[in-house]
Design a protein around this motif. Structure first.
Motif, PDB file in Angstrom:
ATOM      1  N   VAL A 141       0.843  -1.196   0.000  1.00 56.11           N
ATOM      2  CA  VAL A 141       0.000   0.000   0.000  1.00 56.11           C
ATOM      3  C   VAL A 141       0.877   1.244   0.000  1.00 56.11           C
ATOM      4  O   VAL A 141       0.637   2.187  -0.768  1.00 56.11           O
ATOM      5  CB  VAL A 141      -0.969   0.016   1.206  1.00 56.11           C
ATOM      6  CG1 VAL A 141      -1.662   1.358   1.349  1.00 56.11           C
ATOM      7  CG2 VAL A 141      -1.987  -1.103   1.077  1.00 56.11           C
ATOM      8  N   ARG A 142       1.899   1.261   0.856  1.00 57.04           N
ATOM      9  CA  ARG A 142       2.814   2.411   0.890  1.00 57.04           C
ATOM     10  C   ARG A 142       3.452   2.637  -0.468  1.00 57.04           C
ATOM     11  O   ARG A 142       3.558   3.760  -0.944  1.00 57.04           O
ATOM     12  CB  ARG A 142       3.901   2.206   1.951  1.00 57.04           C
ATOM     13  CG  ARG A 142       3.474   2.543   3.345  1.00 57.04           C
ATOM     14  CD  ARG A 142       4.645   2.744   4.304  1.00 57.04           C
ATOM     15  NE  ARG A 142       5.738   1.817   4.129  1.00 57.04           N
ATOM     16  CZ  ARG A 142       5.827   0.612   4.703  1.00 57.04           C
ATOM     17  NH1 ARG A 142       4.843   0.184   5.482  1.00 57.04           N
ATOM     18  NH2 ARG A 142       6.867  -0.162   4.511  1.00 57.04           N
ATOM     19  N   GLN A 143       3.877   1.556  -1.114  1.00 55.46           N
ATOM     20  CA  GLN A 143       4.510   1.674  -2.426  1.00 55.46           C
ATOM     21  C   GLN A 143       3.525   2.200  -3.469  1.00 55.46           C
ATOM     22  O   GLN A 143       3.873   3.052  -4.281  1.00 55.46           O
ATOM     23  CB  GLN A 143       5.079   0.325  -2.881  1.00 55.46           C
ATOM     24  CG  GLN A 143       5.883   0.411  -4.165  1.00 55.46           C
ATOM     25  CD  GLN A 143       7.091   1.309  -4.033  1.00 55.46           C
ATOM     26  OE1 GLN A 143       7.878   1.178  -3.105  1.00 55.46           O
ATOM     27  NE2 GLN A 143       7.237   2.255  -4.952  1.00 55.46           N
ATOM     28  N   ALA A 144       2.283   1.717  -3.428  1.00 50.21           N
ATOM     29  CA  ALA A 144       1.268   2.186  -4.381  1.00 50.21           C
ATOM     30  C   ALA A 144       1.000   3.672  -4.190  1.00 50.21           C
ATOM     31  O   ALA A 144       0.879   4.419  -5.170  1.00 50.21           O
ATOM     32  CB  ALA A 144      -0.017   1.381  -4.220  1.00 50.21           C
ATOM     33  N   VAL A 145       0.928   4.124  -2.941  1.00 50.15           N
ATOM     34  CA  VAL A 145       0.708   5.548  -2.667  1.00 50.15           C
ATOM     35  C   VAL A 145       1.905   6.359  -3.150  1.00 50.15           C
ATOM     36  O   VAL A 145       1.746   7.397  -3.808  1.00 50.15           O
ATOM     37  CB  VAL A 145       0.437   5.786  -1.163  1.00 50.15           C
ATOM     38  CG1 VAL A 145       0.459   7.273  -0.823  1.00 50.15           C
ATOM     39  CG2 VAL A 145      -0.891   5.165  -0.759  1.00 50.15           C
TER      40      VAL A 145
END
Length: 197
Positions: A141-145
């Motif tokens: 999720v952090r990477q997608a954001v």
């Protein structure tokens, strides 16, 4: 072999019957189908007609008759009984009222197919600090954001993180050690992001 005019005669009779009792033809046909699949001797007292109708879609007769006699455990009451939701699950259909976490997630996905709806739901949910914190524990999720951020978003995030003068000095010192960044800063050659907007 049944002739076409005989089929039309049955259908026409059922339409007249449906009109007489104030139901649609499709409802009468569904009742007829369920009654055909559940001979009187095989019907279960205490199990609704709706459940019988849903379970009527089980093609194999033996399996269908065994299923009605083996109700699953209802998560709400903790007892073995048939509900329309449990019957729908049994035949591979989505329940009207999702019960498990996955069923609820599937329902949200169904509703959030439209991107505008998905954005609104995500924004509303992320305004809950505990949820946002749990999501940020997820590396993907952090990477997608991070991947979705525009340069002005990144600049704004850095500004929020370096309110402390010591932290700001450390970040600037580290960043200025990168020759290409130091050259652009010295030349004042970087986009002017309007972070107040």
């Amino acid at each position: 072999m049944v002739h076409e005019d005989e089929l039309f005669g049955v259908r026409a009779s059922l339409q007249i019957y449906a009109d007489d009792i104030g139901l649609s033809l499709s409802t009468v046909l569904n009742y007829r189908f369920a009654s055909h699949r559940w001979p009187a001797a095989r019907r279960r007292e205490g199990v609704s007609h709706k459940v019988h109708t849903i379970l009527a879609s089980i093609q194999d007769e033996t399996e269908r008759f065994e299923a009605i006699g083996a109700p699953p455990v209802d998560d709400v009451t903790g007892t073995r009984r048939w509900t329309t939701n449990l019957a729908k699950k049994r035949v591979g259909r989505r329940p009207d009222r999702p019960g498990t976490v996955q069923e609820k997630v599937d329902r949200v996905h169904d509703l959030a197919v439209d991107e505008d709806v998905a954005v609104r739901v995500a924004a509303d949910v992320l305004r809950r600090p505990a949820i946002a914190a749990r999501l940020m524990d997820d590396t993907a999720v952090r990477q997608a954001v991070a991947d979705a951020q525009k340069p002005e978003h990144r600049a704004e995030a850095v500004q929020r993180l370096v309110h402390d003068d010591t932290a700001a000095a450390k970040v600037v010192s580290d960043v200025l050690r990168r020759p290409e960044v130091a050259a652009r800063v010295a030349a004042d050659d970087y986009p002017d992001y309007d972070l107040a907007a």
